[in-house]
Write an enzyme that holds these catalytic residues in place. Structure first.
Site, PDB file in Angstrom:
ATOM      1  N   SER A 144       0.834  -1.197   0.000  1.00  0.00           N
ATOM      2  CA  SER A 144       0.000   0.000   0.000  1.00  0.00           C
ATOM      3  C   SER A 144       0.866   1.243   0.000  1.00  0.00           C
ATOM      4  O   SER A 144       1.949   1.263   0.603  1.00  0.00           O
ATOM      5  CB  SER A 144      -0.913   0.029   1.232  1.00  0.00           C
ATOM      6  OG  SER A 144      -1.626   1.255   1.300  1.00  0.00           O
ATOM      7  N   TYR A 157      -2.290  -0.293  10.105  1.00  0.00           N
ATOM      8  CA  TYR A 157      -2.327  -0.873   8.761  1.00  0.00           C
ATOM      9  C   TYR A 157      -1.029  -0.581   8.016  1.00  0.00           C
ATOM     10  O   TYR A 157      -0.451  -1.471   7.375  1.00  0.00           O
ATOM     11  CB  TYR A 157      -3.522  -0.309   8.001  1.00  0.00           C
ATOM     12  CG  TYR A 157      -3.623  -0.753   6.560  1.00  0.00           C
ATOM     13  CD1 TYR A 157      -4.022  -2.047   6.247  1.00  0.00           C
ATOM     14  CD2 TYR A 157      -3.332   0.120   5.515  1.00  0.00           C
ATOM     15  CE1 TYR A 157      -4.120  -2.465   4.925  1.00  0.00           C
ATOM     16  CE2 TYR A 157      -3.431  -0.283   4.194  1.00  0.00           C
ATOM     17  CZ  TYR A 157      -3.819  -1.575   3.905  1.00  0.00           C
ATOM     18  OH  TYR A 157      -3.912  -1.985   2.598  1.00  0.00           O
TER      19      TYR A 157
END
Length: 257
Positions: A144, A157
């Site tokens: 990501s 995350y």
């Protein structure tokens, strides 16, 4: 010409979003695709139906990640499915896509589950898949852009995706002697079925366009195309890379004055 004819692939989290697009793309290139999913039978059947309707080949693997024995279950089902469809348990491409996201994780149990799914599972899936791979094998991790861009509420995350980048670089140094490459693809803002309600808001699309070099929200196919390239022979000299597939998110001021 199809670039993956005769190849086999496992895509985790393959029933929806980027995972589904990746399964479709690899199958379109000729690969037999093992479509892993956690619980959504209808979504998995949809992925398989789309692949088969386009003339591709695939089979499902249902296993919830994050618990004891999770990756062992996936690998055992993978071996069984590969033998059934090809006569041998050989894997060419592993795509570690499945991951949890969502709101900030402020309690220990949620934090532990996040790391179990996003870090522990791909680590042990990679270890379990390696005995099935030979020279020319590919491991592709979906990371990501939040490892580069600090966003509110994404700390835990982002930490998991940073771990995936570290896994990629270190494993590449060990796997190179076997002719196996490993790379990570980092998406930016991407419209999937889960994010559509948010990404379709005009103000969100305007904000994304204003912050990116390529002025639109990403599509799952944008990421799947990069994965397909990394899975094919043309990427044979690429390993240990973290590829930013975000459309140029948050590169800095686009205009001065």
């Amino acid at each position: 010409m199809s670039t993956l004819n005769g190849k086999t692939a496992l895509v985790t989290g393959g029933s929806r979003g980027i995972g589904r697009a990746t399964c479709r793309r690899l199958a379109a290139e000729g690969a037999l695709v093992a479509v892993h999913y956690g619980s959504d039978d209808a979504a998995a059947k949809g992925t398989l139906a789309e692949i088969e309707a386009a003339g591709g080949r695939a089979f499902p693997i249902k296993a919830r990640l994050g618990g004891e024995g999770d990756t062992d279950t996936v690998i055992a089902a993978l071996e069984s499915g590969l033998r059934e469809h090809t006569g041998r348990a050989h894997l060419d491409v592993l795509v570690n896509n499945a991951a949890l996201g969502g709101p900030p994780y402020e309690d220990r149990s949620g934090f532990d589950e996040l790391f179990a799914v996003n870090v522990r599972a791909p680590y042990f899936l990679t270890l379990g898949a390696l005995p099935l791979m030979g020279s020319g094998g590919r491991v592709i991790n979906i990371g990501s852009a939040v490892t580069r861009i600090a966003l509110p509420g994404e700390l835990a995350y982002a930490m998991t995706k940073a771990a995936i980048e570290t896994l990629t670089r270190n494993a590449a140094n060990e796997l190179g002697a076997r002719g196996i490459t490993i790379n990570t693809v980092n998406p930016g803002p991407t419209r999937t079925d889960r994010t559509a309600a948010f990404m379709d808001l005009p103000q969100v699309q305007e904000a994304v366009a204003a912050s990116q070099a390529l002025e639109r929200v990403g599509r799952p196919s944008d990421i799947a195309d990069v994965v397909a390239f990394l899975a094919a022979d043309n990427s044979r000299w690429l390993t240990a890379n973290v590829i930013d597939a975000s459309g140029g998110s948050y590169l800095g001021p686009k205009r001065l004055g």
